[in-house]
Motif scaffolding. Structure first.
Motif, PDB file in Angstrom:
ATOM      1  N   HIS A 152       0.853  -1.291   0.040  1.00  0.00           N
ATOM      2  CA  HIS A 152      -0.159   0.151  -0.060  1.00  0.00           C
ATOM      3  C   HIS A 152       0.943   1.248   0.001  1.00  0.00           C
ATOM      4  CE1 HIS A 152      -3.625   2.204   0.408  1.00  0.00           C
ATOM      5  NE2 HIS A 152      -3.429   2.671   1.506  1.00  0.00           N
ATOM      6  N   ASN A 155       2.135   1.670  -3.568  1.00  0.00           N
ATOM      7  CA  ASN A 155       1.125   2.395  -4.246  1.00  0.00           C
ATOM      8  C   ASN A 155       1.075   3.807  -4.197  1.00  0.00           C
ATOM      9  OD1 ASN A 155       0.603   0.007  -5.611  1.00  0.00           O
ATOM     10  ND2 ASN A 155      -0.874  -0.561  -4.125  1.00  0.00           N
ATOM     11  N   SER A 159       3.755   4.460  -7.385  1.00  0.00           N
ATOM     12  CA  SER A 159       3.140   3.758  -8.346  1.00  0.00           C
ATOM     13  C   SER A 159       2.772   4.678  -9.545  1.00  0.00           C
ATOM     14  CB  SER A 159       1.803   2.839  -7.931  1.00  0.00           C
ATOM     15  OG  SER A 159       0.926   3.719  -7.367  1.00  0.00           O
ATOM     16  N   HIS A 169      -1.238   0.968 -10.044  1.00  0.00           N
ATOM     17  CA  HIS A 169      -1.040   0.288  -8.375  1.00  0.00           C
ATOM     18  C   HIS A 169      -1.129  -1.109  -8.602  1.00  0.00           C
ATOM     19  CE1 HIS A 169      -3.411   3.669  -6.290  1.00  0.00           C
ATOM     20  NE2 HIS A 169      -2.092   4.115  -7.054  1.00  0.00           N
TER      21      HIS A 169
END
Length: 240
Positions: A152, A155, A159, A169
């Protein structure tokens, strides 16, 4: 004399002439009149002479050398090759943008440099995919909260960068769904968001790494030191 000095000189001369020519006018009125005229001389609009005033601090733009232009066209080609791989334009549009940005070369030169840049970008994209696979493999060896944070945080922070070549992502469910339940993953995402938010708050005040790390560890127990550090230093970066 400078312009302000000239203005002061004119006002003084006017005052002297007023005293000599019109002695019957009360002294205060004469001085008020002189001050008014002097103020008008200072603030009155100037007529343009028609000549363009050039700042003495302005310098001419330096002419790029041949070597610098060579580097410019290669760098620009790499930029637009990357954007093409991200799906933002096609080959024709990318080459056109390079020609507009760095004009003056033969068309075949732009095509050659763009093909070289595209090959490099495609190799980099393969490397980025490999790094993402390594990140997922690393996450799968951790507990649910640290595993989800690993992906996470990536991301959220990385990302969307151009260097990710539009890969987007990493899907957390696809990466971890066979290891943890969807409910556990959803809860871990909420906790990761809370840690990231608190880390960003660290950057909004005076930096104190030991104190900030201790505060994050107390508020978010169970996270690895590296993950607390990632959240904190991203906060520092955003608030620098």
């Amino acid at each position: 004399m400078s312009t302000p000095q000239k203005m002061v000189f004119v006002v003084l001369v006017f005052c002297a002439m007023t005293v000599l020519i019109l002695p019957e006018i009360p002294y205060v009125l004469r001085m008020c009149g002189a001050a008014a005229v002097g103020a008008w001389l200072v603030v009155r609009p100037r007529r343009s002479s028609g000549k363009k005033v050039v700042s003495p601090y302005r310098t001419k733009a330096r002419v790029r050398t041949a070597d610098e232009r060579e580097l410019d066209v290669r760098s620009c080609a790499r930029h637009w090759a990357t954007r093409m791989l991200q799906g933002e334009c096609d080959r024709r549009e990318a080459i056109r943008r390079v020609r507009e940005t760095v004009p003056g070369f033969r068309f075949q030169r732009y095509e050659r440099d763009f093909d070289d840049a595209l090959n490099l970008s495609e190799k980099d994209k393969v490397s980025v995919r490999a790094r993402r696979d390594e990140l997922i493999a690393k996450a799968r060896q951790q507990d649910v909260f640290n595993a989800v944070f690993t992906i996470h945080f990536y991301n959220c922070r990385y990302s969307g960068h151009m260097g990710e070549y539009g890969l987007g992502h990493i899907n957390i469910i696809d990466a971890l769904g066979d290891v943890f339940s969807p409910d556990l993953i959803a809860e871990a995402v909420r906790r990761a968001d809370a840690l990231i938010e608190d880390g960003q708050q660290c950057g909004s005040r005076a930096r104190d790494v030991p104190e900030d790390m201790a505060a994050l560890a107390e508020a978010h127990p169970g996270y690895h030191h590296d993950h607390l550090s990632d959240a904190m230093f991203w906060g520092y970066h955003l608030n620098r």
